[in-house]
Enzyme design. Structure first.
Site, PDB file in Angstrom:
ATOM      1  N   GLU A 189       0.755  -1.128  -0.049  1.00 47.31           N
ATOM      2  CA  GLU A 189       0.101  -0.140   0.008  1.00 47.31           C
ATOM      3  C   GLU A 189       0.871   1.148  -0.066  1.00 47.31           C
ATOM      4  O   GLU A 189       0.428   2.330  -0.632  1.00 47.31           O
ATOM      5  CB  GLU A 189      -0.869   0.024   1.140  1.00 47.31           C
ATOM      6  CG  GLU A 189      -2.005  -1.242   1.142  1.00 47.31           C
ATOM      7  CD  GLU A 189      -3.357  -0.913   1.727  1.00 47.31           C
ATOM      8  OE1 GLU A 189      -3.835   0.450   1.482  1.00 47.31           O
ATOM      9  OE2 GLU A 189      -3.840  -1.763   2.486  1.00 47.31           O
ATOM     10  N   GLU A 211      -3.496  -9.699   1.892  1.00 50.44           N
ATOM     11  CA  GLU A 211      -4.571  -9.190   2.958  1.00 50.44           C
ATOM     12  C   GLU A 211      -5.745 -10.621   3.287  1.00 50.44           C
ATOM     13  O   GLU A 211      -6.317 -11.093   4.197  1.00 50.44           O
ATOM     14  CB  GLU A 211      -5.290  -7.950   2.911  1.00 50.44           C
ATOM     15  CG  GLU A 211      -4.390  -6.718   3.270  1.00 50.44           C
ATOM     16  CD  GLU A 211      -3.467  -6.374   2.056  1.00 50.44           C
ATOM     17  OE1 GLU A 211      -2.751  -5.466   2.296  1.00 50.44           O
ATOM     18  OE2 GLU A 211      -3.476  -6.957   1.196  1.00 50.44           O
TER      19      GLU A 211
END
Length: 271
Positions: A135, A155
């Site tokens: 990210e 994730e």
């Protein structure tokens, strides 16, 4: 490497840090190194706070025009340090950390949603980059990756979500289908895939050439007038808000062509 600098060389003192290293490898260039190599540079609350303070200092320090971010050891960043956070949650002492809740204004690692910085951010990705580390990378302006780098959109496989800004950027850069493949399948991507297929890596280089290449790019940028660099980045950020690759080119909510033109004029007025 440029000579070491002291507080007297800057308008504000150099921030004190324990989890990151700061160096000044070239004129107008800051090198920020995530420095928890034994923990694969997993982000702790302390590291996140230090990155935030350093980036605020970088924003305000007029002698800097570009920052290069890299990691010490075999990883760039492998996300948040989950074990210590879980222990604090169970003990009832965990603050409302952005690692889980995305509540800080600049997102994971004080970088993943950072939009106030009008100076270029270059990621020099040296190795493993998972979860929140990815990210952070997706919010950098230029990404140079070592051939040894890998990027994990992991994730989903951990029962978690990518909530710190990566999904809209990945969808815009790679397209909805490729972003879906990466995140729904919790894929780990090679540097070559990230460059050729997913398109969020600008260059892939031999490991030993990683920092020299990133610093060469930084110095090329830093040769331009600082106000022009900052105005150009502001315009590029505005383009991201205006052009939504997942909506067929429709305006972003609350942004009209007229509004964008006015913001462009404001940015250009700084030249």
């Amino acid at each position: 490497m440029a000579a070491a600098k002291s507080d007297s060389d800057f308008a504000q003192p150099v921030p004190k840090t324990t989890a990151i290293l700061l160096s000044f490898p070239a004129r107008h260039v800051l090198l920020l190194t995530l420095n928890r190599p034994k923990a694969y540079n997993a982000v702790t609350q302390t590291m996140e706070e230090e990155i935030g303070r350093v980036m605020d200092w970088f924003d305000d320090e007029s002698s800097f025009r570009v920052v290069v971010i890299t990691g010490a050891g075999p990883a760039f960043c492998t996300g948040g340090e989950i074990k210590s956070v879980v222990k604090r949650i169970l003990a009832g002492t965990q603050p409302n950390s952005s690692m889980f809740y995305g509540t800080t204004p600049h997102g994971f690692g004080a970088l993943s949603r950072r939009s106030k910085t009008t100076k270029p951010i270059i990621a020099a990705v040296n190795g493993k980059t998972y979860g929140g580390g990815l990210e952070m990378v997706l919010n950098c302006d230029i990404v140079v990756a070592s051939e040894q780098a890998v990027f994990g959109a992991i994730e989903t496989s951990r029962g978690m979500m990518a909530i710190h800004g990566a999904l809209p950027r990945a969808s815009r850069i790679a397209g909805h289908q490729f972003a879906s493949e990466a995140y729904l399948m919790a894929r780990t991507l090679s540097a070559k895939e990230a460059h050729e297929k997913y398109r969020f890596v600008n260059r892939v280089v031999p490991h030993e050439n990683l920092l020299p290449t990133a610093l060469e790019i930084a110095q090329d940028i830093a040769r331009s007038p600082p106000k022009a660099i900052m105005a150009m980045k502001e315009l590029l950020l505005l383009c991201n808000k205006f052009v939504d690759g997942g909506s067929g080119g429709r305006h972003a909510p609350g942004t009209s062509q007229q509004d964008l033109t006015a913001k462009q004029r404001l940015a250009l007025s700084k030249l």
